[in-house]
Every structure is written in structure tokens, then in C-alpha cells.
Design an enzyme around this catalytic site. Structure first.
Site, short mmCIF file in Angstrom:
data_model
loop_
_atom_site.label_atom_id
_atom_site.label_comp_id
_atom_site.label_asym_id
_atom_site.label_seq_id
_atom_site.Cartn_x
_atom_site.Cartn_y
_atom_site.Cartn_z
CG HIS A 106 -3.97 -1.21 -1.54
ND1 HIS A 106 -4.85 -1.79 -1.97
CD2 HIS A 106 -4.21 -0.33 -0.57
CE1 HIS A 106 -6.23 -1.79 -1.61
NE2 HIS A 106 -5.09 -0.22 -0.83
CG MET A 159 -11.35 3.77 1.64
SD MET A 159 -9.92 3.72 2.57
CE MET A 159 -8.70 3.98 0.82
CG ASP A 194 -5.26 2.93 1.16
OD1 ASP A 194 -6.52 2.36 0.40
OD2 ASP A 194 -4.56 2.39 1.22
CG HIS A 197 -9.26 0.67 -0.80
ND1 HIS A 197 -8.98 0.20 0.61
CD2 HIS A 197 -10.97 0.50 -1.16
CE1 HIS A 197 -10.07 0.47 1.16
NE2 HIS A 197 -11.19 0.60 0.74
CG MET A 227 -12.39 -2.52 4.27
SD MET A 227 -10.62 -2.19 3.72
CE MET A 227 -10.01 -1.27 5.05
CG MET A 247 -8.65 7.57 1.90
SD MET A 247 -7.33 7.63 3.71
CE MET A 247 -6.28 6.17 3.89
CG ASP A 286 -6.55 -2.74 2.81
OD1 ASP A 286 -5.82 -1.87 3.06
OD2 ASP A 286 -7.28 -1.70 1.94
CB SER A 341 -0.91 0.21 0.98
OG SER A 341 -2.27 1.41 1.65
C1 DX5 Z 1 -6.96 1.78 5.78
C2 DX5 Z 1 -6.67 1.49 3.53
C3 DX5 Z 1 -5.10 0.58 4.02
C4 DX5 Z 1 -4.37 1.07 4.40
C5 DX5 Z 1 -3.46 -0.56 5.18
O1 DX5 Z 1 -7.78 2.38 5.93
O2 DX5 Z 1 -7.26 0.99 3.16
O3 DX5 Z 1 -5.04 0.33 2.83
O4 DX5 Z 1 -2.95 1.42 3.67
O5 DX5 Z 1 -1.98 0.24 6.10
P1 DX5 Z 1 -2.16 -1.38 6.93
O6 DX5 Z 1 -0.99 -2.22 5.83
O7 DX5 Z 1 -0.76 -0.41 7.36
O8 DX5 Z 1 -2.25 -1.54 7.66
ZN ZN Z 2 -6.71 0.24 1.24
#
Ligand code: DX5
Ligand code: ZN
Length: 217
Positions: free
Chosen positions: A33, A68, A35, A66, A137, A37, A175, A8
Site C-alpha cells: 500500500h 490523497m 500513500d 492510494h 478510511m 499525499m 485503511d 503501508s
Molecule cells: C492514512 C493512510 C494509511 C496509513 C495507515 O492516511 O491512508 O494508509 O498508512 O497507517 P496505520 O495502519 O498506521 O493507521
Molecule cells: Zn492509505
């Protein structure tokens, strides 16, 4: 099928994003990956299109994006144009999830659905045949480096059963909080892909950590 590893980028050094993407390129990782947000669906804001495009410029592996974000429909085309190869939306953020999934597939990329820790696997029954990825998740979304939620194992088993019953081709991706202590058990329960942020990027040798996570069990 051997399992996939998706480091990620949220845990990367954003002042050295090219270096960190190149490290992933040269590693045994399968996907990158990413993210996104919005500060509404989750209590954090990460980054948007300019950063995604900068990652894409250097990436030699598929971008596993991903989202969010609430109501992602109006941005799907823009995410594809910015470089998404897999686009995952949240079950909890889409009022007309089936329509959203069809719209992603019409763009010619893979479609995923993410479920929060409180969302029952059973709610996927009527959509799972249409999707490529179920993103489970294993922390509450919003931040890297959180503690893994143990109920995830039971959820993977439940999703496996639903996939079998519906003859879906979806893969199960986990994840949040994936580390050297739990990754084997996650694969044993039926996970096909593991996201890892903190475990990879806080390691003294990220590339070697990816190789270890990738080892057959
Ligand atoms: C959290 C993200 C994850 C995050 C995971 O909301 O969706 O992808 O980067 O990070 P770790 O592996 O550190 O929990
Ligand atoms: Zn993620």
C-alpha cells in the site's frame, strides 16, 4: 476467499526503503500500500513519483496506490507509468468521479474509490458496479498511527449490502488503525483487504506480524 494484507509503506524506514520492500516481498503480504499525499486534500505531504518508482524497482507484489490528492485526473497516466497496479482516488477529491474511474480503467489497471470517515456508504450506489475496490478510511486520512474509528464496522456492513444489491465485484479494503485487536472483527463484518502501517512496521518482527494478520479467522 481469504483476505488480503497490504502493509503501508508510509510507516517504513525511508532511509531503508529497499530493505523494507524486500521484507514485504518475502512475507505473506498480498499488496504493497502506497500513500500519496498532496498537502491540500490532506494536511500532510508524503512523496511523489521518484519514490514510487524506487519502490516499484524492488517490489514483487502489486502496488496499491492510494491517492490523497485533489483532482487526480491529470496524473493518472503518470501513476500508472510509475508502477501503480491499483489506483484509488478519493470520492471527496473528484468532481467527475465516474470519468476519473473510466480513465483509470482505460489504463488497464484496477480502479478504487476511497471514502472518508464522514462520507456515507450510500453515496457509492451509482459508482460501485464500475469499481474494483472500495477503500474505507477508518481514520481521517493524512497520517499513520492514528486511532481506529469504531463506526467503520457499521459502514462495512452497509457497503456489503450495496455490493450485493448492485451485483458489484468490488472488494472492501480498510485503511487506518488496523491492529491485532480489531482485524478479526473487520473480516467478520466483510472486509476483504486490510491495510496496516504502524502495526506492521512498529512490530519487532514485521514479517511475522503480517503472517498473523493474514491468518484465517
Ligand atoms: C492514512 C493512510 C494509511 C496509513 C495507515 O492516511 O491512508 O494508509 O498508512 O497507517 P496505520 O495502519 O498506521 O493507521
Ligand atoms: Zn492509505
Amino acid at each position: 476467499m481469504s483476505h488480503l494484507i497490504a502493509p503501508s509503506i508510509l510507516s517504513a524506514d525511508f532511509a531503508n526503503i529497499q530493505r523494507d520492500v524486500e521484507m514485504i516481498n518475502e512475507s505473506n503480504a498480498d499488496w504493497i500500500h502506497v500513500d500519496v499525499m498532496d498537502g491540500v486534500f490532506v494536511p500532510n505531504i508524503s512523496f511523489g513519483f521518484p519514490v514510487l518508482k524506487a519502490i516499484k524497482k524492488h517490489a514483487k507484489k502489486p502496488l496499491d496506490v492510494h491517492l490523497m490528492i485533489m483532482d487526480p485526473d491529470k496524473y493518472l497516466q503518470a501513476f500508472k507509468d510509475a508502477g501503480a497496479d491499483i489506483l484509488t482516488v478519493h470520492y471527496e477529491a473528484c468532481t467527475h468521479l465516474h470519468r476519473t474511474i473510466q480513465a483509470i480503467k482505460a489504463l488497464g489497471i484496477k480502479a478504487g474509490v476511497a471514502i472518508n470517515p464522514h462520507t456515507s456508504a450510500n453515496l457509492l450506489i451509482d459508482i460501485i458496479a464500475d469499481i474494483d475496490v472500495v477503500l474505507v478510511m477508518s481514520v481521517n486520512p493524512g497520517f499513520g498511527g492514528q486511532k481506529f474509528i469504531e463506526n467503520t464496522y457499521h459502514k462495512i456492513a452497509a457497503i456489503r449490502d450495496i455490493i450485493r444489491a448492485t451485483k458489484s465485484k468490488a472488494i472492501i479494503e480498510i485503511d487506518g488503525g488496523v491492529d491485532m485487536n480489531n482485524y478479526k472483527k473487520l473480516i467478520e463484518y466483510g472486509a476483504n483487504a486490510l491495510v496496516a502501517g504502524n502495526t506492521v512496521f512498529s512490530s519487532s518482527n514485521p514479517s511475522q506480524t503480517i503472517t498473523e494478520l493474514k491468518k484465517e479467522i
